[in-house]
Write a protein that holds these residues in place. Structure first.
Motif: not given
Length: 567
Positions: A29, A33, A239, A242-243, A249, A252-253, A420, A424, A512
């Motif tokens: 994450v 970001s 979040v 968006e994710g 991502y 969201a991150s 999240l 990923r 998630f």
């Protein structure tokens, strides 16, 4: 005594799991970001970019959402403290024979699925619900309190109030009872005794409760989605959107990391506030505040002593009703002959919603997935937590407490960031089964609770029995099998029951990671409650409540409920 070399080894499996299923997702994450491109197939860049954070800082919607979410978390934290003290004090004053029942009033809501409790708040505040009918009975206009910040704040207070109660109970129960008796003997009434004796001595427990509730409330999104009707937007919902929906991502991150930073900042501010209120804990003399004129002070104290006990009883009644009544409403509505789960008006008794649940293969399949996941998460958590508990309780190696604090870290960080990051990772490593990814995260969420309970159980063992067995020639493995395990058996059973309930009802992170082919029952309920709202949701929610109550009864037969938390 566990040797200095063996103690860290006992904690190694727990540490490795934390690194793989907690530190790695958080690292992902953090890396996402600082990516410049929001494209899902864009190559990862290890050159950090502040584009995503700049977008958050310049976007009015993002700024407003973050500030409103933090304000909501602060409001829920304050409400939990105000309602938590009356319940915690009530628990400490209950006779021993009734104290387990009092704890059941706190533990049943705590261990019941968050979606179930949110449904109860919906039934309470819905048009035609109890509050609306009460206003009409009093001759006041009906008010629709759903789909607003008040409803979301009330729902979150109901969800997180038990954490505050348990944090306060620990310090209140440990207080010297003779101090309050001495204050009363010097002429202090209940209100003065509370503000001059009970409150100052319980500020450290209040600090723990404030931190925990703020961290949880400021990152929650399930109750906001259901009770807010998607009209109240909090950071966790952004979040998730968006994710999972937009697949952006990096954005969201970045928001998840901002929430993490805000949570840490809020924790530090709470700590500073408590330190300011307790200067003696840092070796400084108490601060003297400007005093009131004696006549005015006596009048104010007399007024507070007159109304204080009444206010305390009122707050206790409100708090208990807030904890339990929404669950009662869900159970009653599960027998209501209404096609909609949020219709509070009674239309007739029926069993058809339970028949629909039992005949629904999706419910049964998802229940089987949840059962497998909860059993596996509880088993793995026990395998890594029990050795770690022994190593931490009996080891004397350097950095032991720092390691223990790291093991508890998942309780203090936003779960959506972990979810999240794991999502990923599962997308990058497609050979990793989705079930294993969900299991890894569930262990991270369950293991800290089990570790805390098992560590307390290990610390309470009678070392004399082990020394006697060793003196009679028993090897270490036989001492562990014949002496240690029997003593730990009740603590292990209780920790496993708590872990099972936490895993079985988890929604926030699991949402998630589930797929169309692999979905847990709580996530199914959450999805249906957010969209269809058929009354089968109340039926399956009532089953959740019943299972929780039955497991708590089984737990009580092993260890009285008032001693469960202290383990």
């Amino acid at each position: 005594m566990t040797s200095r070399a063996a103690a860290p080894l006992l904690a190694t499996p727990y540490l490795l799991w934390m690194l793989a299923a907690f530190a790695a997702p958080l690292g992902v994450v953090a890396l996402l970001s600082v990516q410049e491109s929001p494209e899902i197939f864009a190559p990862l860049s290890f050159i950090p970019s502040g584009v995503q954070y700049a977008d958050l800082a310049t976007d009015p919607f993002s700024r407003r959402t973050i500030l409103r979410t933090l304000a909501l978390g602060a409001g829920v934290t304050l409400a939990s403290a105000i309602l938590g003290y009356p319940i915690a004090l009530w628990l400490t004053r209950l006779p021993p024979r009734w104290r387990p029942l009092g704890f059941a009033c706190v533990l049943v809501p705590l261990l019941t699925n968050v979606v179930v409790r949110s449904l109860g708040i919906i039934l309470l505040l819905a048009p035609g619900g109890l509050v609306s009918n009460l206003l009409a009975f009093l001759g006041l206009p009906r008010v629709n309190l759903l789909f607003g910040w008040f409803a979301v704040g009330l729902a979150l207070t109901q969800v997180f109030l038990p954490y505050m109660v348990l944090a306060l109970y620990d310090v209140l129960e440990a207080q010297e009872k003779r101090l309050a008796e001495a204050a009363a003997g010097l002429g202090a009434g209940p209100v003065v005794t509370f503000f001059r004796v009970t409150l100052p001595l319980s500020l450290q427990g209040l600090r723990a409760g404030l931190v925990l509730v703020f961290l949880l409330a400021s990152t929650a999104y399930v109750s906001a989605t259901l009770v807010g009707g998607r009209q109240v937007m909090v950071s966790g919902m952004v979040v998730l959107k968006e994710g999972l929906e937009i697949l952006n991502y990096p954005a969201a991150s970045a928001l998840a990391m901002v929430m993490l930073g805000a949570s840490v900042l809020g924790t530090l501010l709470i700590g500073r506030a408590i330190l300011f209120a307790t200067p003696w804990s840092a070796g400084r003399p108490p601060r003297r505040l400007p005093g009131l004129p004696p006549a005015l002070r006596r009048a104010l104290v007399a007024a507070l002593e007159a109304v204080g006990p009444l206010v305390a009883r009122l707050l206790l009644g409100i708090a208990l009703l807030l904890l339990l009544f929404p669950l009662v409403l869900v159970a009653v509505s599960s027998f209501n002959d209404s096609p909609q789960a949020t219709v509070a008006q009674w239309l007739g008794f029926t069993w058809r919603w339970y028949a629909a649940v039992l005949g629904n293969e999706r419910y049964l399949g998802d229940a089987w997935v949840s059962l497998q996941l909860a059993l596996a998460a509880t088993g793995v958590s026990l395998l890594i937590s029990l050795p770690a508990a022994i190593g931490l309780a009996r080891g004397t190696f350097p950095g032991r407490e720092a390691l223990a604090a790291f093991f508890m870290l998942p309780l203090a960080l936003p779960g959506i960031a972990i979810g999240l990051g794991m999502l990923r990772l599962l997308q990058w490593f497609t050979l990793l089964p989705a079930f294993l990814g969900i299991l890894a995260v569930h262990v991270v969420l369950v293991a800290p609770f089990m570790l805390a309970m098992l560590r307390a159980s290990v610390a309470g063992l009678d070392r004399g029995l082990e020394e006697a067995a060793s003196g009679l020639g028993a090897p270490p493995w036989r001492v562990f099998q014949r002496v240690v395990l029997p003593q730990l058996a009740p603590g292990i059973a209780v920790a496993c029951l708590i872990g099972f309930l936490i895993s079985f009802g988890e929604v926030t992170v699991t949402a998630f990671l589930t797929t169309a082919r692999l979905q847990t029952l709580p996530v199914r309920i959450y999805a249906e409650a957010a969209f269809s709202l058929e009354n089968t949701v109340n039926a399956i929610s009532t089953v959740f409540i019943l299972v929780t109550v039955l497991l708590l009864l089984a737990m009580h037969r092993l260890v009285p409920l008032d001693r469960v938390w202290r383990r």
